[in-house]
Scaffold this active site. Structure first.
Site, PDB file in Angstrom:
ATOM      1  N   SER A 225       0.859  -1.192   0.000  1.00 57.52           N
ATOM      2  CA  SER A 225       0.000   0.000   0.000  1.00 57.52           C
ATOM      3  C   SER A 225       0.892   1.237   0.000  1.00 57.52           C
ATOM      4  O   SER A 225       2.118   1.141  -0.054  1.00 57.52           O
ATOM      5  CB  SER A 225      -0.883   0.005   1.236  1.00 57.52           C
ATOM      6  OG  SER A 225      -0.082   0.299   2.368  1.00 57.52           O
ATOM      7  N   LYS A 226       0.237   2.394   0.101  1.00 57.85           N
ATOM      8  CA  LYS A 226       0.970   3.665   0.104  1.00 57.85           C
ATOM      9  C   LYS A 226       2.035   3.726   1.185  1.00 57.85           C
ATOM     10  O   LYS A 226       3.035   4.401   1.038  1.00 57.85           O
ATOM     11  CB  LYS A 226      -0.007   4.814   0.325  1.00 57.85           C
ATOM     12  CG  LYS A 226      -0.849   5.099  -0.881  1.00 57.85           C
ATOM     13  CD  LYS A 226      -1.451   6.498  -0.754  1.00 57.85           C
ATOM     14  CE  LYS A 226      -2.511   6.718  -1.801  1.00 57.85           C
ATOM     15  NZ  LYS A 226      -3.783   6.049  -1.481  1.00 57.85           N
ATOM     16  N   ARG A 227       1.764   3.027   2.281  1.00 59.00           N
ATOM     17  CA  ARG A 227       2.737   3.044   3.388  1.00 59.00           C
ATOM     18  C   ARG A 227       4.115   2.568   2.932  1.00 59.00           C
ATOM     19  O   ARG A 227       5.130   2.880   3.539  1.00 59.00           O
ATOM     20  CB  ARG A 227       2.265   2.136   4.534  1.00 59.00           C
ATOM     21  CG  ARG A 227       1.152   2.706   5.369  1.00 59.00           C
ATOM     22  CD  ARG A 227       0.760   1.753   6.453  1.00 59.00           C
ATOM     23  NE  ARG A 227       0.261   0.487   5.907  1.00 59.00           N
ATOM     24  CZ  ARG A 227       0.854  -0.674   6.035  1.00 59.00           C
ATOM     25  NH1 ARG A 227       1.980  -0.785   6.699  1.00 59.00           N
ATOM     26  NH2 ARG A 227       0.332  -1.761   5.496  1.00 59.00           N
TER      27      ARG A 227
END
Ligand code: GLU
Length: 521
Positions: A255-257
């Site tokens: 994900s964006k993380r």
């Protein structure tokens, strides 16, 4: 004999953000399968969530697919025989289909309020059961339903889940049994009249004659519900293939993380589309246990669903860099020049304030020279003026320039006076008073040169080392740091040649000033 059925697959993104790398992988596998099988690749936009869907995301998704080169045979912009290909324009169809389900007793209206549903959930949780709709509107008498509808009482339409088991057959995972009790009387049409994802996707897949539903395994739990809808509407069942999830470095879903997560971001960083496509293909699929480099044509030839694995695939940025670099390496000099030119321009490395008039294209071979001359016909004056020099710079850089994305940082010193500087290299090579003397002398001799070409420059530098009784390295290393800010660069005499006399002398002078200005030890 009937003709074999044409393979039809689809990619069905929801326009609620940029094209995530996981979705791009799904799109790619569908596209590859269609191209491999001579089938059709359909793009459908699932925008039933009016709150989260945006025009910007819609455009960004189309743009990302186009950039990746995943062209669709039917869908937005081009239409097709089963359109429209945007769900918000297909409302009437969903209403007709749900009506059939109601008439067949396979769906019903439910008038429960959010409060009642909440109560049901807490009730079930208290009794240690999974939260579930308790079916209280299942058997409302017809006239009662009519009366409430007339009164405009808010309602949803639910699927009447029969008892029993549903078996999903997945091409990658085999047979997966589900107990219908787990599936609940799920919602088909929401209180705002919009279809849920599960309902709209099935209606569309059936109406668009999709033969293979290939998607991420995060949808596996939806599949038995969808299978039930197919059966209830007598639609022929497509084949399903659920792709393994993609994990980030910490083994959680990517994900964006984890940093860059969308195609747009990877594009902005400077990855090549073919590098990214090649890397994405390896996330869950492998041709054998060793081949990593694939051209697009080869992927189409080799791709098969049989070789898609069940296990999660780990996203490995180093491997992406490596594969991207392999694609960059395979480009011709001119292909590199064109890409690097755009990239340098995007990063403001152009326009160059350097005088390039001393430039000749003598260092290129005949074919490269012809190509430069041909492209110099362009109207873009920067391009025209910089092209020969850029071509030679890229040639001289050779395999040191491994990825397109590194070009702005690695090449800035050829074009600008502000460029990244390695301070450790400065400390190591530009801190000694003797070095200052050598560089000063070198600048002086270069300044006097009438012919400023690579071999004359080399002769001068080596001659100077000899005169001063030092090794050539004692001049070359500090000179490299002074001119490029780095301790590694192509052959320094070529760099001096490429920078030109003025810039070289100016930077050597700045390095001398730097050393002289250092506090005395
Ligand atoms: N709109 C769904 C998504 O973006 C599509 C899922 C499917 O392929 O059925 O996840």
């Amino acid at each position: 004999m009937t003709a074999p059925q044409q393979i039809r697959v689809r990619f069905a993104p929801s326009p609620t953000g940029y094209l995530h790398i996981g979705s791009a992988r799904t799109a790619l596998f569908n596209w590859l399968y269609a191209r491999r099988m001579g089938g059709a690749f359909i793009l459908r936009i699932e925008d039933t969530d009016a709150v989260r869907s945006t025009e910007t995301s819609y455009e960004a998704i189309l743009d990302a697919l186009q950039w990746l080169g995943l062209d669709w045979d039917e869908g937005p912009l081009i239409g097709g025989p089963y359109g429209p290909y945007v769900q918000s324009a297909r409302q009437v169809l969903y209403h007709n289909e749900v009506q059939k389900l109601i008439e067949r007793g396979k769906a019903y209206r439910c008038f429960c309020t959010p409060g009642e549903l909440q109560e049901m959930r807490s009730d079930a949780t208290e009794r240690g059961l999974p939260p579930r709709y308790d079916g209280r509107c299942r058997n409302l008498p017809g006239d009662e339903v009519e009366r409430r509808v007339m009164q405009k009482a808010a309602n949803v339409i639910r699927f009447r889940m029969p008892a029993g088991k549903t078996r999903v057959y997945d091409l990658i995972r085999g047979a997966i049994p589900f107990d219908n009790v787990e599936l609940d009387d799920f919602v088909l049409i929401k209180s705002d009249g919009k279809p849920t994802y599960n309902f709209a996707a099935v209606v569309d897949d059936a109406k668009m004659k999709i033969t293979h539903v290939i998607r991420g395994d995060d949808h596996l739990s939806n599949t038995p519900k969808q299978v039930m809808i197919y059966k209830a509407l007598d639609y022929p069942l497509p084949k399903f293939a659920h792709l393994p999830m993609i994990l980030g470095s910490d083994k959680t879903r990517l994900s964006k993380r984890h940093g860059a997560a969308s195609v747009q971001e990877f594009r902005r960083i400077g990855y090549l589309r073919d590098g990214l496509v090649n890397y994405l293909a390896l996330l869950g699929w492998a041709f054998d246990d060793k081949t990593e480099f694939f051209t697009r044509e080869n992927l189409i030839k080799k791709f098969s669903l049989k070789r898609v694995g069940k296990n999660p695939a780990a996203f490995d940025p180093d491997k992406l860099n490596h594969i991207d670099g392999e694609h960059f390496k395979k480009l011709s000099l001119m292909e590199k020049v064109v890409l690097v030119f755009d990239r340098l321009q995007e990063h403001d490395v152009f326009p160059s304030d350097f005088n390039v008039s001393e430039w000749s294209i003598a260092e290129l071979n005949d074919r490269e020279r012809a190509s430069v001359i041909e492209r110099k016909e362009t109207n873009n004056s920067h391009y025209r003026d910089e092209l020969p020099r850029l071509a030679i710079i890229i040639k001289v850089m050779g395999n040191r320039l491994k990825n397109l994305k590194d070009a702005p940082n690695m090449l800035a010193y050829y074009f600008k006076d502000e460029y990244p500087v390695d301070h450790r290299a400065y400390e190591e090579h530009l801190s000694n008073a003797n070095t200052a003397e050598h560089l000063k002398a070198l600048a002086g001799e270069l300044w006097e040169l009438e012919t400023f070409d690579r071999s004359t420059i080399e002769k001068v530098a080596r001659g100077l080392a000899e005169k001063r009784g030092i090794s050539a390295a004692a001049i070359i290393h500090p000179c490299r740091v002074a001119l490029t800010g780095k301790s590694v660069s192509p052959d320094i005499f070529s760099v001096i040649h490429l920078l030109g006399k003025e810039k070289t002398v100016q930077r050597l002078g700045a390095a001398v000033d730097h050393i002289v200005g250092l506090p005395k030890k």
